[in-house]
Design a protein around this motif. Structure first.
Motif, PDB file in Angstrom:
ATOM      1  N   GLY A 129    -101.861  -8.930  45.251  1.00  0.00           N
ATOM      2  CA  GLY A 129    -100.365  -8.439  45.351  1.00  0.00           C
ATOM      3  C   GLY A 129     -99.616  -9.669  45.985  1.00  0.00           C
ATOM      4  N   GLY A 130     -98.500  -9.444  46.624  1.00  0.00           N
ATOM      5  CA  GLY A 130     -97.848 -10.070  47.118  1.00  0.00           C
ATOM      6  C   GLY A 130     -98.192 -10.805  48.304  1.00  0.00           C
ATOM      7  N   LYS A 131     -99.433 -10.356  49.156  1.00  0.00           N
ATOM      8  CA  LYS A 131     -99.875 -10.884  50.360  1.00  0.00           C
ATOM      9  C   LYS A 131    -100.846 -12.233  50.021  1.00  0.00           C
ATOM     10  CE  LYS A 131    -100.395  -6.976  53.151  1.00  0.00           C
ATOM     11  NZ  LYS A 131    -101.099  -6.267  54.023  1.00  0.00           N
ATOM     12  N   LEU A 132    -100.945 -12.409  48.522  1.00  0.00           N
ATOM     13  CA  LEU A 132    -101.831 -13.546  47.968  1.00  0.00           C
ATOM     14  C   LEU A 132    -101.384 -14.984  48.630  1.00  0.00           C
ATOM     15  CD1 LEU A 132    -104.091 -14.828  45.847  1.00  0.00           C
ATOM     16  CD2 LEU A 132    -102.087 -15.219  44.473  1.00  0.00           C
ATOM     17  N   PHE A 133     -99.992 -14.919  48.814  1.00  0.00           N
ATOM     18  CA  PHE A 133     -99.444 -16.328  49.459  1.00  0.00           C
ATOM     19  C   PHE A 133     -99.068 -16.335  50.902  1.00  0.00           C
ATOM     20  CE2 PHE A 133     -98.020 -16.340  44.905  1.00  0.00           C
ATOM     21  CZ  PHE A 133     -98.722 -17.656  44.577  1.00  0.00           C
ATOM     22  N   ASP A 134     -99.700 -15.318  51.614  1.00  0.00           N
ATOM     23  CA  ASP A 134     -99.642 -15.259  53.085  1.00  0.00           C
ATOM     24  C   ASP A 134    -100.604 -16.353  53.638  1.00  0.00           C
ATOM     25  OD1 ASP A 134     -97.970 -13.025  52.920  1.00  0.00           O
ATOM     26  OD2 ASP A 134     -99.284 -11.624  53.730  1.00  0.00           O
ATOM     27  N   LEU A 202    -100.668  -9.443  33.894  1.00  0.00           N
ATOM     28  CA  LEU A 202    -100.356  -8.157  34.570  1.00  0.00           C
ATOM     29  C   LEU A 202    -101.194  -8.211  36.016  1.00  0.00           C
ATOM     30  CD1 LEU A 202    -100.173  -5.210  34.729  1.00  0.00           C
ATOM     31  CD2 LEU A 202    -102.399  -4.877  33.745  1.00  0.00           C
ATOM     32  N   VAL A 203    -100.395  -7.886  36.823  1.00  0.00           N
ATOM     33  CA  VAL A 203    -100.819  -7.858  38.518  1.00  0.00           C
ATOM     34  C   VAL A 203    -100.760  -6.537  39.109  1.00  0.00           C
ATOM     35  CG1 VAL A 203    -100.468  -8.560  40.629  1.00  0.00           C
ATOM     36  CG2 VAL A 203     -99.699 -10.144  38.764  1.00  0.00           C
ATOM     37  N   VAL A 204    -102.262  -6.088  39.171  1.00  0.00           N
ATOM     38  CA  VAL A 204    -102.414  -4.356  39.255  1.00  0.00           C
ATOM     39  C   VAL A 204    -102.978  -4.246  40.529  1.00  0.00           C
ATOM     40  CG1 VAL A 204    -104.383  -4.335  37.495  1.00  0.00           C
ATOM     41  CG2 VAL A 204    -102.937  -2.219  38.165  1.00  0.00           C
ATOM     42  N   ALA A 205    -102.906  -3.384  41.427  1.00  0.00           N
ATOM     43  CA  ALA A 205    -103.327  -2.972  42.612  1.00  0.00           C
ATOM     44  C   ALA A 205    -103.346  -1.583  43.154  1.00  0.00           C
ATOM     45  CB  ALA A 205    -103.241  -3.990  43.850  1.00  0.00           C
ATOM     46  N   GLY A 206    -104.153  -0.958  43.799  1.00  0.00           N
ATOM     47  CA  GLY A 206    -104.237   0.194  44.277  1.00  0.00           C
ATOM     48  C   GLY A 206    -102.911   0.128  45.464  1.00  0.00           C
ATOM     49  N   ALA A 207    -102.404   1.389  45.321  1.00  0.00           N
ATOM     50  CA  ALA A 207    -101.052   1.606  46.124  1.00  0.00           C
ATOM     51  C   ALA A 207    -101.442   1.765  47.715  1.00  0.00           C
ATOM     52  CB  ALA A 207    -100.190   2.845  46.067  1.00  0.00           C
ATOM     53  N   ARG A 208    -102.751   1.803  47.941  1.00  0.00           N
ATOM     54  CA  ARG A 208    -103.461   1.930  49.497  1.00  0.00           C
ATOM     55  C   ARG A 208    -104.124   0.830  49.574  1.00  0.00           C
ATOM     56  NH1 ARG A 208    -105.730   8.210  49.615  1.00  0.00           N
ATOM     57  NH2 ARG A 208    -103.567   9.179  49.416  1.00  0.00           N
ATOM     58  N   ASP A 209    -103.999  -0.255  48.885  1.00  0.00           N
ATOM     59  CA  ASP A 209    -104.767  -1.421  48.925  1.00  0.00           C
ATOM     60  C   ASP A 209    -103.944  -2.531  50.020  1.00  0.00           C
ATOM     61  OD1 ASP A 209    -106.172  -4.027  48.697  1.00  0.00           O
ATOM     62  OD2 ASP A 209    -106.147  -3.857  46.485  1.00  0.00           O
ATOM     63  N   ASP A 210    -104.416  -2.468  51.142  1.00  0.00           N
ATOM     64  CA  ASP A 210    -103.620  -3.004  52.278  1.00  0.00           C
ATOM     65  C   ASP A 210    -103.796  -4.584  52.189  1.00  0.00           C
ATOM     66  OD1 ASP A 210    -102.545  -0.799  53.437  1.00  0.00           O
ATOM     67  OD2 ASP A 210    -104.177  -0.380  54.641  1.00  0.00           O
ATOM     68  N   LEU A 211    -105.096  -4.953  51.469  1.00  0.00           N
ATOM     69  CA  LEU A 211    -105.491  -6.151  51.259  1.00  0.00           C
ATOM     70  C   LEU A 211    -104.700  -7.125  50.337  1.00  0.00           C
ATOM     71  CD1 LEU A 211    -107.803  -8.498  52.053  1.00  0.00           C
ATOM     72  CD2 LEU A 211    -108.717  -7.803  50.089  1.00  0.00           C
ATOM     73  N   ALA A 212    -103.885  -6.309  49.435  1.00  0.00           N
ATOM     74  CA  ALA A 212    -103.402  -6.801  48.311  1.00  0.00           C
ATOM     75  C   ALA A 212    -101.834  -7.136  48.414  1.00  0.00           C
ATOM     76  CB  ALA A 212    -103.548  -6.052  46.966  1.00  0.00           C
ATOM     77  N   GLY A 213    -101.130  -6.042  48.811  1.00  0.00           N
ATOM     78  CA  GLY A 213     -99.792  -5.862  49.049  1.00  0.00           C
ATOM     79  C   GLY A 213     -99.242  -5.289  47.678  1.00  0.00           C
ATOM     80  N   ASP A 214     -98.004  -5.886  47.555  1.00  0.00           N
ATOM     81  CA  ASP A 214     -97.151  -5.203  46.489  1.00  0.00           C
ATOM     82  C   ASP A 214     -97.620  -6.065  44.990  1.00  0.00           C
ATOM     83  OD1 ASP A 214     -95.322  -3.951  44.453  1.00  0.00           O
ATOM     84  OD2 ASP A 214     -93.575  -4.624  45.762  1.00  0.00           O
ATOM     85  N   PRO A 215     -98.235  -5.374  44.135  1.00  0.00           N
ATOM     86  CA  PRO A 215     -98.192  -6.371  42.835  1.00  0.00           C
ATOM     87  C   PRO A 215     -97.013  -6.775  42.401  1.00  0.00           C
ATOM     88  CG  PRO A 215     -99.425  -4.174  42.698  1.00  0.00           C
ATOM     89  CD  PRO A 215     -98.582  -4.156  43.763  1.00  0.00           C
ATOM     90  N   ALA A 216     -96.109  -6.091  42.437  1.00  0.00           N
ATOM     91  CA  ALA A 216     -94.563  -6.467  41.707  1.00  0.00           C
ATOM     92  C   ALA A 216     -94.203  -7.795  42.242  1.00  0.00           C
ATOM     93  CB  ALA A 216     -93.647  -5.418  41.748  1.00  0.00           C
TER      94      ALA A 216
END
Length: 265
Positions: A129-134, A202-216
Motif C-alpha cells: 500500500g502507501g508505505k511502499l515509498f516510505d 489492483l492494489v489490495v491489502a488487509g485493513a490490519r496490514d501495518d506493513l502495507a499501509g493504505d492500498p488506495a
C-alpha cells in the motif's frame, strides 16, 4: 513441477493448464520466505484460477523453494528477479498475461511491468500500500538478515521478524539464502515511471496490514489503479482469505466493485 536453467540460474516452476484449454494466463510471484507451493497452491489459488479456465504459471523466486540458493546479496536485486520471470514467460512462449505478486512479489511484478509493459495485461499487487515509498527503516534489512541467521529464533525480540523466521523454518527454507535476499540492494522504484504504466492495476491489502499501509494511496500512483482494503485481514491472513480471492478474480474478470457505483439517492 519443472526445474530448468533460465537467465543463468536454476529455477523451479509450475505450469498448469486447465482441462479443455486456457482462456487466459496468470503469472504468480510469491512473497519473502514463501514459495509457489505455500504461497499459491496450499492457499487455494491454483484451484481458484483453474475453475476460471486460467493457466497458472508460478515460480520459486531466487533463494526460495526449489530454485537456486545463492548466499550473495548481489544476486537478489529486484531487476534480476524480474528478468527471471520474463525469461520464464519467454521459455513458455507466453507473450502477454496477467501478473499477480504478493508482498516481495509485488516489487518483482512492478519491475517486470516497468521493463516490459507490453507483456502485462493486468497487474495485481497484494500485501502492499502507501508505505511502499516510505524510506527504509534504518537497520531493517540487517535485522531481518540477523533474524534469519540466528541459531535460536527465540532470541528474536521483534514479533514481526520472529513470525517471518518461524514461517521460513516451517517451509524448510535456506535461511542463509533468505538473509542474502533481505540484504539485497535495489534502486528505489520510479514513481513517475509507474505513473505511466498502461495496464489496469489492483492494489489490495488487509485493513490490519501495518506493513502495507493504505492500498488506495499506492493505487493513486497508477493511471488505471484501484485500491481495495480487506476488512479483518493482516499481512499473513490475507493471502488464503476468500475476500482476497473475490477481489482479485472480480478485478481480472472486469466485475465492478460496489465502491465503483455512485451512492444511492
Amino acid at each position: 513441477m519443472t526445474i530448468t536453467t533460465l537467465n543463468g540460474v536454476t529455477l523451479a516452476y509450475d505450469d498448469i493448464a486447465p482441462p479443455g484449454g486456457a482462456q487466459r494466463t496468470v503469472l504468480l510471484l510469491h512473497g519473502f520466505a514463501s514459495n509457489r507451493a505455500e504461497g499459491w497452491k496450499r492457499t487455494g489459488w491454483y484451484t481458484a484460477f483453474e475453475r476460471r479456465g486460467t493457466r497458472v504459471i508460478a515460480l520459486d523466486q531466487r533463494g526460495h523453494g526449489e530454485s537456486v540458493k545463492s548466499h550473495d546479496p548481489a544476486d537478489y536485486g529486484r531487476q534480476n528477479l524480474a528478468a527471471d520471470a520474463l525469461a520464464l514467460l519467454d521459455h513458455l512462449g507466453v507473450g502477454r498475461c496477467d501478473v499477480f505478486g504478493y508482498s516481495m512479489g509485488t516489487r518483482t511484478a512492478m519491475q517486470l511491468a516497468l521493463d516490459a509493459p507490453d507483456r502485462v495485461s493486468n497487474l495485481v499487487l497484494g500485501g502492499v500500500g502507501g508505505k511502499l515509498f516510505d524510506p527504509p527503516r534504518p537497520g531493517a534489512a540487517e535485522a531481518m538478515a540477523q533474524a534469519m541467521g540466528t541459531d535460536d529464533p527465540e532470541t528474536i525480540e521483534n514479533d514481526f521478524l520472529k513470525s517471518f523466521r518461524h514461517f521460513a523454518d516451517e517451509q524448510g527454507e535456506d535461511r542463509k539464502a533468505l538473509a542474502a535476499s533481505s540484504a539485497a540492494v535495489s534502486p528505489p522504484l520510479d514513481r513517475a515511471a509507474l505513473g505511466r504504466l498502461p495496464m489496469p492495476v489492483l492494489v489490495v491489502a488487509g485493513a490490519r496490514d501495518d506493513l502495507a499501509g493504505d492500498p488506495a494511496e499506492l493505487a493513486a500512483v497508477f493511471p488505471y489503479g484501484k485500491g481495495k482494503s480487506l476488512p479483518g485481514c493482516d499481512h499473513f491472513s490475507a493471502i488464503p482469505h476468500g475476500a482476497l480471492k473475490a477481489a482479485v478474480l472480480d478485478f481480472l474478470d472486469g466485475i465492478p466493485d460496489e465502491d465503483d457505483f455512485p451512492p444511492f439517492e
